[in-house]
Design a protein around this motif. Structure first.
Motif, PDB file in Angstrom:
ATOM      1  N   VAL A   5       0.848  -1.186   0.000  1.00  0.00           N
ATOM      2  CA  VAL A   5       0.000   0.000   0.000  1.00  0.00           C
ATOM      3  C   VAL A   5       0.888   1.242   0.000  1.00  0.00           C
ATOM      4  O   VAL A   5       1.657   1.455   0.948  1.00  0.00           O
ATOM      5  CB  VAL A   5      -0.940   0.034   1.216  1.00  0.00           C
ATOM      6  N   GLU A   6       0.781   2.049  -1.062  1.00  0.00           N
ATOM      7  CA  GLU A   6       1.553   3.275  -1.166  1.00  0.00           C
ATOM      8  C   GLU A   6       0.803   4.432  -0.512  1.00  0.00           C
ATOM      9  O   GLU A   6      -0.431   4.454  -0.473  1.00  0.00           O
ATOM     10  CB  GLU A   6       1.831   3.640  -2.631  1.00  0.00           C
ATOM     11  N   SER A   7       1.552   5.401  -0.046  1.00  0.00           N
ATOM     12  CA  SER A   7       0.977   6.637   0.494  1.00  0.00           C
ATOM     13  C   SER A   7       2.007   7.743   0.364  1.00  0.00           C
ATOM     14  O   SER A   7       3.184   7.483   0.078  1.00  0.00           O
ATOM     15  CB  SER A   7       0.571   6.456   1.961  1.00  0.00           C
ATOM     16  N   GLY A   8       1.556   8.976   0.557  1.00  0.00           N
ATOM     17  CA  GLY A   8       2.473  10.099   0.559  1.00  0.00           C
ATOM     18  C   GLY A   8       2.443  10.958  -0.685  1.00  0.00           C
ATOM     19  O   GLY A   8       3.133  11.976  -0.763  1.00  0.00           O
ATOM     20  N   LEU A  20       7.364   9.281  -0.353  1.00  0.00           N
ATOM     21  CA  LEU A  20       6.401   8.203  -0.545  1.00  0.00           C
ATOM     22  C   LEU A  20       6.751   7.042   0.384  1.00  0.00           C
ATOM     23  O   LEU A  20       7.926   6.768   0.625  1.00  0.00           O
ATOM     24  CB  LEU A  20       6.400   7.721  -1.990  1.00  0.00           C
ATOM     25  N   SER A  21       5.715   6.385   0.859  1.00  0.00           N
ATOM     26  CA  SER A  21       5.895   5.192   1.679  1.00  0.00           C
ATOM     27  C   SER A  21       5.190   4.016   1.029  1.00  0.00           C
ATOM     28  O   SER A  21       4.167   4.183   0.365  1.00  0.00           O
ATOM     29  CB  SER A  21       5.319   5.408   3.084  1.00  0.00           C
ATOM     30  N   CYS A  22       5.735   2.848   1.228  1.00  0.00           N
ATOM     31  CA  CYS A  22       5.140   1.612   0.728  1.00  0.00           C
ATOM     32  C   CYS A  22       5.100   0.635   1.891  1.00  0.00           C
ATOM     33  O   CYS A  22       6.141   0.108   2.295  1.00  0.00           O
ATOM     34  CB  CYS A  22       5.962   1.054  -0.422  1.00  0.00           C
ATOM     35  N   THR A  78       8.384  -1.459   5.635  1.00  0.00           N
ATOM     36  CA  THR A  78       8.103  -0.270   4.847  1.00  0.00           C
ATOM     37  C   THR A  78       9.306   0.120   3.994  1.00  0.00           C
ATOM     38  O   THR A  78      10.449   0.029   4.450  1.00  0.00           O
ATOM     39  CB  THR A  78       7.718   0.917   5.752  1.00  0.00           C
ATOM     40  N   TYR A  80      10.632   3.368   1.298  1.00  0.00           N
ATOM     41  CA  TYR A  80      10.407   4.804   1.124  1.00  0.00           C
ATOM     42  C   TYR A  80      11.035   5.286  -0.177  1.00  0.00           C
ATOM     43  O   TYR A  80      11.998   4.704  -0.679  1.00  0.00           O
ATOM     44  CB  TYR A  80      11.027   5.585   2.286  1.00  0.00           C
ATOM     45  N   TYR A  95       4.141   3.694  -8.211  1.00  0.00           N
ATOM     46  CA  TYR A  95       3.806   2.368  -7.703  1.00  0.00           C
ATOM     47  C   TYR A  95       5.022   1.744  -7.022  1.00  0.00           C
ATOM     48  O   TYR A  95       6.151   1.927  -7.492  1.00  0.00           O
ATOM     49  CB  TYR A  95       3.410   1.435  -8.845  1.00  0.00           C
ATOM     50  N   THR A 114       0.071   5.748  -6.092  1.00  0.00           N
ATOM     51  CA  THR A 114      -0.251   7.035  -5.471  1.00  0.00           C
ATOM     52  C   THR A 114       0.125   8.149  -6.441  1.00  0.00           C
ATOM     53  O   THR A 114       1.178   8.098  -7.074  1.00  0.00           O
ATOM     54  CB  THR A 114       0.466   7.197  -4.114  1.00  0.00           C
TER      55      THR A 114
END
Length: 120
Positions: A5-8, A20-22, A78, A80, A95, A114
């Motif tokens: 799950v990516e975010s940021g 970005l974080s994964c 995680t 980054y 991705y 993201t």
């Protein structure tokens, strides 16, 4: 297999930064090589950076060398992507992907992506 799950992602002005974080689920994350890819509208998906399971080996596309840094925290499951000096041409869906060490990352497991938008 891992779930990613990516975010940021977000909107940033040119010259700005994003991280970005994964986040990965699964107890085998620490044995997986990780990669960040991106796809801009009308373009093919391209690799941005990758990192080995231990973090000892990294790769960067020429277009991001010196601006982006890939890292991972296996204890946190995680990975980054620190993105500095962003340019409008960095705009894309980003991705993360993972594959068992030694396997081809792009043939492994993928996150949903993201959006990163860099305004000029």
């Amino acid at each position: 297999q891992v779930q990613l799950v990516e975010s940021g992602g977000g909107l940033v002005q040119a010259g700005g930064s994003l991280r970005l974080s994964c986040a990965a689920s699964g107890r085998t994350f620490s044995s997986y090589d990780m990669g960040w890819f991106r796809q801009a509208p009308g373009k093919e998906r391209e690799i941005v950076a990758s990192i080995s399971w231990s973090g000892s080996s990294t790769y960067y596309a020429d277009s991001v060398k010196g601006r982006f840094t890939i890292s991972r925290a296996n204890a946190k499951n995680t990975a980054y992507l620190q993105m500095n000096s962003l340019k409008p041409e960095d705009t894309a869906v980003y991705y993360c992907a993972a594959a068992p060490s030694g396997a081809t990352i792009k043939e492994g497991d993928w996150g949903q992506g993201t959006q990163v938008t860099v305004s000029s």
